[in-house]
Design an enzyme around this catalytic site. Structure first.
Site, mmCIF file in Angstrom:
data_model
loop_
_atom_site.group_PDB
_atom_site.id
_atom_site.type_symbol
_atom_site.label_atom_id
_atom_site.label_comp_id
_atom_site.label_asym_id
_atom_site.label_seq_id
_atom_site.Cartn_x
_atom_site.Cartn_y
_atom_site.Cartn_z
ATOM 1 N N GLY A 157 44.391 37.335 41.057
ATOM 2 C CA GLY A 157 45.652 36.804 41.571
ATOM 3 C C GLY A 157 45.456 35.558 42.398
ATOM 4 O O GLY A 157 46.209 34.582 42.279
ATOM 5 N N TYR A 158 44.438 35.568 43.236
ATOM 6 C CA TYR A 158 44.143 34.400 44.075
ATOM 7 C C TYR A 158 43.765 33.210 43.203
ATOM 8 O O TYR A 158 44.247 32.091 43.405
ATOM 9 C CB TYR A 158 43.013 34.745 45.044
ATOM 10 C CG TYR A 158 42.679 33.644 46.015
ATOM 11 C CD1 TYR A 158 43.413 33.478 47.183
ATOM 12 C CD2 TYR A 158 41.624 32.774 45.770
ATOM 13 C CE1 TYR A 158 43.100 32.469 48.088
ATOM 14 C CE2 TYR A 158 41.308 31.757 46.664
ATOM 15 C CZ TYR A 158 42.052 31.613 47.820
ATOM 16 O OH TYR A 158 41.747 30.602 48.707
ATOM 17 N N SER A 159 42.894 33.443 42.220
ATOM 18 C CA SER A 159 42.472 32.359 41.338
ATOM 19 C C SER A 159 43.659 31.780 40.577
ATOM 20 O O SER A 159 43.806 30.559 40.457
ATOM 21 C CB SER A 159 41.413 32.868 40.357
ATOM 22 O OG SER A 159 40.987 31.836 39.495
ATOM 23 N N SER A 161 46.815 31.887 41.466
ATOM 24 C CA SER A 161 47.723 31.186 42.385
ATOM 25 C C SER A 161 47.185 29.818 42.761
ATOM 26 O O SER A 161 47.943 28.837 42.835
ATOM 27 C CB SER A 161 47.957 32.033 43.638
ATOM 28 O OG SER A 161 46.796 32.109 44.448
#
Length: 253
Positions: A157-159, A161
């Site tokens: 999810g971080y990547s 985003s």
């Protein structure tokens, strides 16, 4: 002060200003002359470290407590900022990270990270950017990541985003550069903040990361100070749509 880097008379909004990179960014902008509106989910109404540093630089400080995961609250924030007067600089730094292998990454974790790291930043940029376009000037700065270029491990999810932040930076620059609004992003490398504490606490990961950084050390939050002022100042008026790594040489390795 060199006029190319003078922010006197400007008002800057910094999300995620309570600690870490956001705190360093807010202080740097204040030292360059800007008044600061600090935004964070847990920002103290008075007496915060960021307020102390901004006031020590001789600038005004306004604290706003907002949960960037709450889209309605982000819209209210945009309206509140309009009431404060023209916003010259918007630093979209507020963010979060959630670690779990992709096969075990729950929807709730994914949704929360995307909402905070990407959607809230688009909503705020859209609302503040509209006024900047009307005035014919403004600076928008995103905090991207090395994972705007790479995939990472256990942070899908971080990547996603942060890759989205890189794309959003370019998309907004394409539309708004002709209207005097520059939109750029800073991609910090491995910076010693709360977000990277788990990596630094893992001896194997810590050694592997340090071995890859030509500078030979973890970054510090204040390593982002100079580039923040540059992208907020007249010196960068012809810089548009750039995702600028500040990574100790990581991407060049």
């Amino acid at each position: 002060m060199n006029a190319l880097f003078d922010l006197s008379g400007r008002t800057a909004v910094v999300t995620g200003a309570r600690r870490g990179i956001g705190l360093a960014m807010a202080e740097a902008l204040a030292v360059a002359g800007a008044d600061i509106v600090g935004v964070s989910a847990r920002l103290e109404a008075t007496g915060s470290e960021v307020e102390r540093r901004v006031r020590a630089a001789g600038r005004r400080f306004t604290a706003l407590r907002v949960d960037l995961a709450d889209r309605a609250a982000v819209r209210r924030l945009a309206a509140d900022l309009e009431d404060l007067g023209p916003i010259d600089i918007l630093v979209n730094n507020g963010g979060t990270i959630a670690r779990a292998p992709a096969a075990e990454h729950p929807d709730e974790m994914w949704d929360h990270v995307i909402e905070v790291n990407l959607t809230s930043q688009f909503v705020l940029s859209r609302e503040i950017g509209r006024a900047m376009v009307s005035r014919g000037r403004g600076k928008i700065i995103f905090t991207a990541s090395l994972l705007s270029f790479q995939g990472g491990i256990n942070v899908p999810g971080y990547s996603a985003s942060k890759s989205g932040v890189a794309g959003l930076t370019k998309a907004l620059a394409n539309e708004w550069a002709a209207h005097g609004v520059t939109v750029n992003a800073i991609a910090p490398g491995y910076i010693a903040t709360d977000n990277t504490q788990a990596l630094r606490d893992d001896p194997e990961r810590d050694r592997a990361i340090l071995a890859r950084i030509p500078a030979g050390r973890w970054g510090r939050a204040d390593d982002l100070a100079g580039v923040t002022v540059f992208l907020a100042a007249p010196a960068s008026d012809y810089v548009n749509g750039v995702v600028l790594p500040v990574d100790g040489g990581w991407l060049g390795r």
